[in-house]
Design an enzyme around this catalytic site. Structure first.
Site, PDB file in Angstrom:
ATOM      1  N   THR A   1       0.846  -1.200   0.000  1.00 43.70           N
ATOM      2  CA  THR A   1       0.000   0.000   0.000  1.00 43.70           C
ATOM      3  C   THR A   1       0.878   1.244   0.000  1.00 43.70           C
ATOM      4  O   THR A   1       1.993   1.216   0.524  1.00 43.70           O
ATOM      5  CB  THR A   1      -0.953   0.033   1.224  1.00 43.70           C
ATOM      6  OG1 THR A   1      -1.690   1.266   1.215  1.00 43.70           O
ATOM      7  CG2 THR A   1      -0.221  -0.039   2.552  1.00 43.70           C
TER       8      THR A   1
ATOM      9  N   GLY B   1      -1.342   5.459   6.787  1.00 47.94           N
ATOM     10  CA  GLY B   1      -2.389   5.280   7.804  1.00 47.94           C
ATOM     11  C   GLY B   1      -2.926   3.861   7.793  1.00 47.94           C
ATOM     12  O   GLY B   1      -3.154   3.244   8.839  1.00 47.94           O
TER      13      GLY B   1
ATOM     14  N   ASP C   1      -8.426  -2.519  -0.463  1.00 48.68           N
ATOM     15  CA  ASP C   1      -9.102  -1.434  -1.162  1.00 48.68           C
ATOM     16  C   ASP C   1     -10.340  -1.073  -0.354  1.00 48.68           C
ATOM     17  O   ASP C   1     -11.129  -1.943   0.004  1.00 48.68           O
ATOM     18  CB  ASP C   1      -9.484  -1.829  -2.591  1.00 48.68           C
ATOM     19  CG  ASP C   1      -9.784  -0.580  -3.392  1.00 48.68           C
ATOM     20  OD1 ASP C   1      -8.848   0.202  -3.637  1.00 48.68           O
ATOM     21  OD2 ASP C   1     -10.961  -0.353  -3.740  1.00 48.68           O
ATOM     22  N   SER C   2     -10.462   0.207  -0.060  1.00 47.55           N
ATOM     23  CA  SER C   2     -11.556   0.654   0.795  1.00 47.55           C
ATOM     24  C   SER C   2     -12.274   1.824   0.155  1.00 47.55           C
ATOM     25  O   SER C   2     -11.728   2.494  -0.725  1.00 47.55           O
ATOM     26  CB  SER C   2     -11.007   1.083   2.153  1.00 47.55           C
ATOM     27  OG  SER C   2     -10.326   0.005   2.762  1.00 47.55           O
TER      28      SER C   2
ATOM     29  N   PHE D   1      -6.961   9.023   8.965  1.00 49.33           N
ATOM     30  CA  PHE D   1      -6.612   9.550   7.645  1.00 49.33           C
ATOM     31  C   PHE D   1      -7.880   9.602   6.793  1.00 49.33           C
ATOM     32  O   PHE D   1      -8.957   9.145   7.215  1.00 49.33           O
ATOM     33  CB  PHE D   1      -5.538   8.678   6.991  1.00 49.33           C
ATOM     34  CG  PHE D   1      -5.978   7.263   6.740  1.00 49.33           C
ATOM     35  CD1 PHE D   1      -6.493   6.885   5.506  1.00 49.33           C
ATOM     36  CD2 PHE D   1      -5.894   6.304   7.752  1.00 49.33           C
ATOM     37  CE1 PHE D   1      -6.917   5.586   5.281  1.00 49.33           C
ATOM     38  CE2 PHE D   1      -6.314   4.991   7.525  1.00 49.33           C
ATOM     39  CZ  PHE D   1      -6.818   4.644   6.280  1.00 49.33           C
TER      40      PHE D   1
ATOM     41  N   TYR E   1     -11.192   9.934   5.081  1.00 52.54           N
ATOM     42  CA  TYR E   1     -12.521  10.400   5.470  1.00 52.54           C
ATOM     43  C   TYR E   1     -12.796  10.274   6.973  1.00 52.54           C
ATOM     44  O   TYR E   1     -13.905  10.569   7.420  1.00 52.54           O
ATOM     45  CB  TYR E   1     -13.585   9.611   4.694  1.00 52.54           C
ATOM     46  CG  TYR E   1     -13.553   9.864   3.198  1.00 52.54           C
ATOM     47  CD1 TYR E   1     -14.289  10.897   2.631  1.00 52.54           C
ATOM     48  CD2 TYR E   1     -12.771   9.077   2.350  1.00 52.54           C
ATOM     49  CE1 TYR E   1     -14.265  11.135   1.254  1.00 52.54           C
ATOM     50  CE2 TYR E   1     -12.729   9.308   0.975  1.00 52.54           C
ATOM     51  CZ  TYR E   1     -13.479  10.340   0.444  1.00 52.54           C
ATOM     52  OH  TYR E   1     -13.446  10.579  -0.915  1.00 52.54           O
ATOM     53  N   ASP E   2     -11.819   9.829   7.746  1.00 57.11           N
ATOM     54  CA  ASP E   2     -12.045   9.605   9.183  1.00 57.11           C
ATOM     55  C   ASP E   2     -12.646  10.804   9.921  1.00 57.11           C
ATOM     56  O   ASP E   2     -13.507  10.615  10.784  1.00 57.11           O
ATOM     57  CB  ASP E   2     -10.739   9.177   9.874  1.00 57.11           C
ATOM     58  CG  ASP E   2     -10.408   7.712   9.628  1.00 57.11           C
ATOM     59  OD1 ASP E   2     -11.319   6.967   9.217  1.00 57.11           O
ATOM     60  OD2 ASP E   2      -9.254   7.324   9.847  1.00 57.11           O
TER      61      ASP E   2
ATOM     62  N   LYS F   1     -10.410   2.385  16.770  1.00 54.14           N
ATOM     63  CA  LYS F   1     -10.945   2.322  15.395  1.00 54.14           C
ATOM     64  C   LYS F   1     -10.922   0.876  14.892  1.00 54.14           C
ATOM     65  O   LYS F   1     -11.908   0.381  14.360  1.00 54.14           O
ATOM     66  CB  LYS F   1     -10.148   3.248  14.461  1.00 54.14           C
ATOM     67  CG  LYS F   1     -10.674   3.235  13.028  1.00 54.14           C
ATOM     68  CD  LYS F   1      -9.875   4.105  12.064  1.00 54.14           C
ATOM     69  CE  LYS F   1     -10.304   3.812  10.622  1.00 54.14           C
ATOM     70  NZ  LYS F   1      -9.401   4.388   9.619  1.00 54.14           N
TER      71      LYS F   1
ATOM     72  N   ARG G   1     -12.234  -1.972   8.299  1.00 57.22           N
ATOM     73  CA  ARG G   1     -10.948  -2.659   8.148  1.00 57.22           C
ATOM     74  C   ARG G   1     -10.729  -3.654   9.284  1.00 57.22           C
ATOM     75  O   ARG G   1     -10.230  -4.758   9.057  1.00 57.22           O
ATOM     76  CB  ARG G   1      -9.810  -1.633   8.097  1.00 57.22           C
ATOM     77  CG  ARG G   1      -8.422  -2.242   7.876  1.00 57.22           C
ATOM     78  CD  ARG G   1      -7.401  -1.212   7.460  1.00 57.22           C
ATOM     79  NE  ARG G   1      -7.730  -0.595   6.194  1.00 57.22           N
ATOM     80  CZ  ARG G   1      -8.208   0.658   6.064  1.00 57.22           C
ATOM     81  NH1 ARG G   1      -8.358   1.427   7.114  1.00 57.22           N
ATOM     82  NH2 ARG G   1      -8.521   1.123   4.881  1.00 57.22           N
TER      83      ARG G   1
HETATM   84  P1  ITT Z   1      -3.460   2.194  -1.640  1.00 55.69           P
HETATM   85  O1  ITT Z   1      -4.427   1.962  -2.800  1.00 55.69           O
HETATM   86  O2  ITT Z   1      -2.047   2.467  -2.086  1.00 55.69           O
HETATM   87  O3  ITT Z   1      -3.549   1.093  -0.620  1.00 55.69           O
HETATM   88  P2  ITT Z   1      -5.210   4.476  -1.083  1.00 55.69           P
HETATM   89  O4  ITT Z   1      -5.125   5.572  -0.056  1.00 55.69           O
HETATM   90  O5  ITT Z   1      -5.365   4.869  -2.513  1.00 55.69           O
HETATM   91  O6  ITT Z   1      -3.934   3.532  -0.869  1.00 55.69           O
HETATM   92  P3  ITT Z   1      -7.870   3.230  -1.131  1.00 55.69           P
HETATM   93  O7  ITT Z   1      -7.997   3.289  -2.617  1.00 55.69           O
HETATM   94  O8  ITT Z   1      -8.292   1.980  -0.444  1.00 55.69           O
HETATM   95  O9  ITT Z   1      -6.365   3.507  -0.666  1.00 55.69           O
HETATM   96  O10 ITT Z   1      -8.650   4.417  -0.447  1.00 55.69           O
HETATM   97  C1  ITT Z   1      -9.650   5.162  -1.083  1.00 55.69           C
HETATM   98  C2  ITT Z   1      -9.851   6.462  -0.333  1.00 55.69           C
HETATM   99  O11 ITT Z   1     -10.538   6.187   0.878  1.00 55.69           O
HETATM  100  C3  ITT Z   1      -8.561   7.196   0.040  1.00 55.69           C
HETATM  101  O12 ITT Z   1      -8.783   8.579  -0.104  1.00 55.69           O
HETATM  102  C4  ITT Z   1      -8.359   6.840   1.499  1.00 55.69           C
HETATM  103  O13 ITT Z   1      -7.720   7.891   2.209  1.00 55.69           O
HETATM  104  C5  ITT Z   1      -9.791   6.645   1.980  1.00 55.69           C
HETATM  105  N1  ITT Z   1      -9.861   5.632   3.038  1.00 55.69           N
HETATM  106  C6  ITT Z   1      -9.536   4.319   2.936  1.00 55.69           C
HETATM  107  N2  ITT Z   1      -9.669   3.705   4.130  1.00 55.69           N
HETATM  108  C7  ITT Z   1     -10.090   4.662   5.002  1.00 55.69           C
HETATM  109  C8  ITT Z   1     -10.371   4.664   6.371  1.00 55.69           C
HETATM  110  O14 ITT Z   1     -10.239   3.580   7.133  1.00 55.69           O
HETATM  111  N3  ITT Z   1     -10.747   5.814   6.940  1.00 55.69           N
HETATM  112  C9  ITT Z   1     -10.870   6.936   6.198  1.00 55.69           C
HETATM  113  N4  ITT Z   1     -10.603   7.034   4.904  1.00 55.69           N
HETATM  114  C10 ITT Z   1     -10.217   5.891   4.296  1.00 55.69           C
END
Ligand code: ITT
Length: 183
Positions: A5, A9, A63-64, A138, A140-141, A161, A167
């Site tokens: 990743t 965060g 992926d979140s 980090f 949208y937290d 959290k 997650r």
């Molecule tokens: P990698 O793909 O390199 O792992 P990324 O930050 O691009 O990193 P994601 O595509 O999973 O990761 O994240 C999509 C968005 O959602 C991104 O702006 C993250 O900061 C946010 N995000 C992901 N998980 C989060 C969480 O637990 N709390 C708050 N925001 C989150």
């Protein structure tokens, strides 16, 4: 076990969780190209296949995304792009005057282990706050309050959290899977 990743965060949350299990997790800090797809699961499958084709083995990706009810699930799979473009302020503006503040966070973990791939999904429902609050976490937290709580994720420690988050739930499923593998 390795996590690939670019997000520090995210890594911190995995590190804290797996450290407790006595399973150190190694961070490969790298941004890999993410294919745009309709669902988080599809994005993760594409990412796993891409990284496997590059020779990576025994690793996880995460992926979140945040899915907002009043916006029909937007930004969802576009969460990263939307965060970078309109940001939290833009999301709050889109919800201006909106009474329905419901939303969910989703995490899909993709695992490559011993030549096979596996997915672990975790979700948490909650509401979008009227303003950003808190310094931790980090993304949208600062605007997300998980169901049954009155503070945003950014007002919680990593441990707190993890104990309730999307997650955290996906990591628990991964943990169960790894424990079964070990015995
Ligand atoms: P990698 O793909 O390199 O792992 P990324 O930050 O691009 O990193 P994601 O595509 O999973 O990761 O994240 C999509 C968005 O959602 C991104 O702006 C993250 O900061 C946010 N995000 C992901 N998980 C989060 C969480 O637990 N709390 C708050 N925001 C989150």
């Amino acid at each position: 076990m390795k996590i690939i990743t670019s997000n520090p965060g995210k890594y911190e949350e995995y590190h804290k969780f797996f450290e407790k299990m006595g399973l150190p997790i190694e961070w490969i800090r790298m941004k890999y190209p993410e294919l745009q797809a309709d669902t988080t699961e599809e994005v993760v499958i594409e990412s796993l296949n891409y990284l496997i084709s590059k020779g990576y083995r025994d690793f996880i990706v995460d992926d979140s995304g945040i899915f907002i009810d009043a916006l029909n699930g937007f930004p969802g799979v576009y969460s990263s792009y939307v965060y970078k473009t309109i940001g939290l302020g833009g999301i709050l503006k889109l919800l201006d005057g909106e009474k329905n503040r419901g939303a969910k966070f989703v995490t899909v973990i993709g695992l490559e282990l011993e030549g096979n791939t596996h997915l672990f999904v975790g979700e948490v429902r909650g509401t979008i706050n009227f303003k950003p609050q808190g310094e931790n976490g980090f993304g949208y937290d600062p605007i997300f309050i998980p169901e049954g709580h009155s503070r945003t994720f950014a007002e919680m420690s990593i441990e707190e959290k993890n104990s309730i988050s999307h997650r955290g739930r996906a990591m628990n499923k991964l943990k169960e899977f790894l424990i079964k593998k070990m015995i």
